[in-house]
Scaffold this motif. Structure first.
Motif, PDB file in Angstrom:
ATOM      1  N   ALA A  72     150.913  -8.637  64.076  1.00 17.68           N
ATOM      2  CA  ALA A  72     150.225  -7.959  65.184  1.00 17.68           C
ATOM      3  C   ALA A  72     149.059  -7.100  64.713  1.00 17.68           C
ATOM      4  O   ALA A  72     148.091  -6.914  65.458  1.00 17.68           O
ATOM      5  N   ARG A  73     149.134  -6.586  63.498  1.00 17.39           N
ATOM      6  CA  ARG A  73     148.062  -5.691  63.055  1.00 17.39           C
ATOM      7  C   ARG A  73     146.704  -6.383  63.037  1.00 17.39           C
ATOM      8  O   ARG A  73     145.677  -5.747  63.263  1.00 17.39           O
ATOM      9  N   ALA A  74     146.700  -7.664  62.794  1.00 16.69           N
ATOM     10  CA  ALA A  74     145.433  -8.399  62.753  1.00 16.69           C
ATOM     11  C   ALA A  74     144.780  -8.467  64.123  1.00 16.69           C
ATOM     12  O   ALA A  74     143.579  -8.723  64.229  1.00 16.69           O
ATOM     13  N   TRP A  75     145.579  -8.220  65.185  1.00 14.81           N
ATOM     14  CA  TRP A  75     145.050  -8.331  66.542  1.00 14.81           C
ATOM     15  C   TRP A  75     144.756  -6.990  67.174  1.00 14.81           C
ATOM     16  O   TRP A  75     144.270  -6.942  68.308  1.00 14.81           O
ATOM     17  N   ARG A  76     145.015  -5.913  66.491  1.00 12.34           N
ATOM     18  CA  ARG A  76     144.729  -4.607  67.076  1.00 12.34           C
ATOM     19  C   ARG A  76     143.213  -4.364  67.043  1.00 12.34           C
ATOM     20  O   ARG A  76     142.591  -4.438  65.990  1.00 12.34           O
ATOM     21  N   PRO A  77     142.601  -4.111  68.184  1.00 16.67           N
ATOM     22  CA  PRO A  77     141.142  -3.963  68.205  1.00 16.67           C
ATOM     23  C   PRO A  77     140.714  -2.677  67.512  1.00 16.67           C
ATOM     24  O   PRO A  77     141.437  -1.681  67.524  1.00 16.67           O
ATOM     25  N   ARG A 103     148.160 -11.669  72.764  1.00 15.11           N
ATOM     26  CA  ARG A 103     148.706 -11.758  71.407  1.00 15.11           C
ATOM     27  C   ARG A 103     149.447 -10.477  71.011  1.00 15.11           C
ATOM     28  O   ARG A 103     150.434 -10.531  70.285  1.00 15.11           O
ATOM     29  N   LEU A 104     148.964  -9.324  71.460  1.00 15.63           N
ATOM     30  CA  LEU A 104     149.669  -8.082  71.159  1.00 15.63           C
ATOM     31  C   LEU A 104     150.966  -7.972  71.959  1.00 15.63           C
ATOM     32  O   LEU A 104     151.968  -7.465  71.469  1.00 15.63           O
ATOM     33  N   GLY A 105     150.942  -8.447  73.182  1.00 13.41           N
ATOM     34  CA  GLY A 105     152.137  -8.349  73.999  1.00 13.41           C
ATOM     35  C   GLY A 105     152.496  -6.904  74.306  1.00 13.41           C
ATOM     36  O   GLY A 105     151.714  -5.981  74.095  1.00 13.41           O
ATOM     37  N   ASP A 146     153.267  -2.150  50.235  1.00 15.19           N
ATOM     38  CA  ASP A 146     151.874  -1.881  50.601  1.00 15.19           C
ATOM     39  C   ASP A 146     151.697  -2.186  52.088  1.00 15.19           C
ATOM     40  O   ASP A 146     151.655  -3.345  52.499  1.00 15.19           O
ATOM     41  N   VAL A 147     151.609  -1.139  52.906  1.00  9.61           N
ATOM     42  CA  VAL A 147     151.546  -1.349  54.352  1.00  9.61           C
ATOM     43  C   VAL A 147     150.203  -1.903  54.792  1.00  9.61           C
ATOM     44  O   VAL A 147     150.064  -2.369  55.935  1.00  9.61           O
ATOM     45  N   ASP A 148     149.189  -1.864  53.936  1.00  8.49           N
ATOM     46  CA  ASP A 148     147.873  -2.400  54.287  1.00  8.49           C
ATOM     47  C   ASP A 148     147.703  -3.857  53.874  1.00  8.49           C
ATOM     48  O   ASP A 148     146.654  -4.458  54.138  1.00  8.49           O
ATOM     49  N   ASP A 149     148.713  -4.431  53.248  1.00  6.45           N
ATOM     50  CA  ASP A 149     148.651  -5.830  52.832  1.00  6.45           C
ATOM     51  C   ASP A 149     149.004  -6.719  54.025  1.00  6.45           C
ATOM     52  O   ASP A 149     150.117  -6.642  54.552  1.00  6.45           O
ATOM     53  N   PRO A 150     148.073  -7.554  54.492  1.00 13.00           N
ATOM     54  CA  PRO A 150     148.370  -8.415  55.645  1.00 13.00           C
ATOM     55  C   PRO A 150     149.600  -9.288  55.430  1.00 13.00           C
ATOM     56  O   PRO A 150     150.289  -9.634  56.401  1.00 13.00           O
ATOM     57  N   ALA A 151     149.879  -9.647  54.179  1.00 10.94           N
ATOM     58  CA  ALA A 151     151.067 -10.469  53.916  1.00 10.94           C
ATOM     59  C   ALA A 151     152.338  -9.739  54.313  1.00 10.94           C
ATOM     60  O   ALA A 151     153.287 -10.344  54.832  1.00 10.94           O
ATOM     61  N   ASN A 152     152.388  -8.431  54.107  1.00 10.05           N
ATOM     62  CA  ASN A 152     153.573  -7.666  54.485  1.00 10.05           C
ATOM     63  C   ASN A 152     153.673  -7.502  55.998  1.00 10.05           C
ATOM     64  O   ASN A 152     154.769  -7.356  56.544  1.00 10.05           O
ATOM     65  N   ASP A 153     152.532  -7.520  56.671  1.00 11.85           N
ATOM     66  CA  ASP A 153     152.575  -7.432  58.122  1.00 11.85           C
ATOM     67  C   ASP A 153     153.108  -8.714  58.741  1.00 11.85           C
ATOM     68  O   ASP A 153     153.631  -8.698  59.853  1.00 11.85           O
ATOM     69  N   ARG A 154     153.000  -9.824  58.030  1.00 12.22           N
ATOM     70  CA  ARG A 154     153.467 -11.102  58.567  1.00 12.22           C
ATOM     71  C   ARG A 154     154.963 -11.320  58.359  1.00 12.22           C
ATOM     72  O   ARG A 154     155.518 -12.309  58.839  1.00 12.22           O
ATOM     73  N   ILE A 155     155.619 -10.412  57.648  1.00 14.46           N
ATOM     74  CA  ILE A 155     157.050 -10.533  57.348  1.00 14.46           C
ATOM     75  C   ILE A 155     157.853  -9.723  58.359  1.00 14.46           C
ATOM     76  O   ILE A 155     157.484  -8.594  58.692  1.00 14.46           O
ATOM     77  N   ALA A 156     158.949 -10.271  58.837  1.00 17.83           N
ATOM     78  CA  ALA A 156     159.850  -9.522  59.713  1.00 17.83           C
ATOM     79  C   ALA A 156     160.689  -8.550  58.883  1.00 17.83           C
ATOM     80  O   ALA A 156     161.185  -8.902  57.814  1.00 17.83           O
TER      81      ALA A 156
END
Length: 408
Positions: free
Chosen positions: A396-401, A291-293, A138-148
């Motif tokens: 990073a997705r959490a920081w995208r405006p 934060r986005l770098g 699930d690409v919209d799950d923030p938990a998956n965005d936090r995983i490398a």
């Protein structure tokens, strides 16, 4: 009743698209661009008789917004779009292919994967198994965005050789990070949309002419036809919520000395330039930039005295060469062959001198392409995009405006 007025700041692809969209909606549109050209980070320049793209830009069939923009610019016939077929070269002359068949996704890749010579059978089967698991992420799950993504690959039995010869090949070129640095959600989105849902989605396209012909000259013609006023060499200094003498809700002060009072403003700039320009009332966190770098891309431009690459483009494995493209046609190179080597996630190479890059990469190219071993390098130069993309790292997705701000 007068038309609503819109000021678009930034003449890259996002700004061009926004200006055309607003003009089609009936707005009176002005576009500000600081440079003397349009196109943003996808542009051309001339050097020693060659017309050079700043880097090799490709798109996929699934890039529907960009393909729609090409049609709006009247530039659909200036690009090539071919079915997915990538020659993958390794030192010693082995050539493998990543190509699709006409079977439905994901079976369209099965034959190519089973015959892929750069990996053993067990590794190929493990890749097929992992790709099936990747479809369910699930690409919209923030938990998956936090995983490398690299850690996910290890948990799914991917060997280091499989990572290099398959996963890194795709992720580095699309996410502009290594698998160890990339977010699982971002990498999974690439594979799901580009390779695992629609057999034709990963078909590869590129410009058949210099990028400036499309993103600058064709764009200026399309904007003019749409009634958009384009102000080149004009930088927006400030955007403030301030009513104008003839209406309008914002005041835009520009470097050319012409203030404007539009009803709406679209800031189509990279984060490092957009956030300082946005009014405080917009509610954007200024820490977003840090934060986005950013992640760099560099391109090595190599002109040989004869043809050395028999394909329009190729990927490399077991080599520092990531992707190499034949840019002879359209560049003005009348004799020999002009190749562009694209290096994504190029943090290690960003500050390396052109001389050192030449000493490292010309032997690497010769190892992949036997014809290059006896060819003469006529010219070698480097283009660098220090902040080519934001870093799609874990979290990073959490920081995208968002596109919309607190200030309407």
């Amino acid at each position: 009743m007068s038309r609503a007025s819109v000021m678009v700041v930034g003449g890259g692809l996002a700004g061009i698209s926004a200006a055309l969209h607003c003009a089609r909606g009936g707005a009176e549109v002005t576009l500000l661009e600081a440079r003397g050209r349009l196109g943003g980070a996808a542009y051309s320049f001339t050097r020693g008789g060659l017309t050079v793209d700043n880097g090799q830009h490709v798109f996929l069939r699934c890039c529907t917004a960009y393909r729609e923009l090409l049609e709006q610019l009247g530039a659909g016939d200036l690009v090539t779009l071919q079915p997915l077929a990538v020659p993958v070269l390794s030192p010693g002359g082995t050539v493998g292919w990543l190509r699709r068949s006409n079977l439905p996704a994901p079976l369209h890749l099965a034959g190519s994967l089973l015959r892929y010579p750069h990996l053993g059978l067990r590794e190929r089967l493990a890749i097929a198994w992992a790709m099936e698991r990747l479809r369910a992420v699930d690409v919209d799950d923030p938990a998956n965005d936090r995983i490398a993504f690299g850690s996910w690959l290890r948990r799914h039995r991917q060997s280091p050789r499989a990572v290099e010869a398959m996963w890194e090949l795709i992720v580095r070129a699309t996410v502009n990070l290594t698998v160890e640095d990339a977010s699982l959600a971002q990498a999974a989105q690439v594979f799901q949309i580009g390779l695992l849902q629609d057999a034709a989605a990963g078909d590869i396209g590129w410009a058949a002419v210099p990028l400036g012909e499309i993103h600058d000259r064709a764009a200026q013609r399309a904007l003019e036809a749409a009634g958009v006023a384009v102000r080149l060499r004009s930088t927006a200094h400030t955007v403030t919520p301030e009513a104008g003498p003839d209406g309008g809700r914002f005041r835009v002060r520009a470097s050319d000395g012409v203030d404007a009072y539009p009803d709406a403003v679209i800031i189509a700039l990279p984060p490092s330039r957009a956030l300082p320009l946005a009014p405080p009332q917009a509610g954007l966190d200024r820490e977003i930039v840090a934060r986005l770098g950013a992640s760099p891309i560099i391109n090595l431009h190599v002109v040989y005295d004869r043809p050395v690459l028999a394909h329009p483009f190729a990927a490399g494995v077991g080599s520092p060469v990531q992707w190499v493209f034949d840019r002879t046609a359209g560049s003005g190179c009348a004799d020999g062959q002009y190749l562009a080597v694209s290096l994504s996630a190029a943090d290690a190479e960003l500050h390396t001198s052109a001389e050192e890059l030449r000493s490292r990469y010309t032997p690497a190219l010769a190892a992949l392409m036997p014809a290059a071993r006896t060819a003469v390098v006529r010219e070698f130069f480097v283009t660098r995009e220090h902040a080519a993309t934001f870093r799609a790292a874990p979290g990073a997705r959490a920081w995208r405006p968002p596109a919309r701000t607190r200030l309407p």
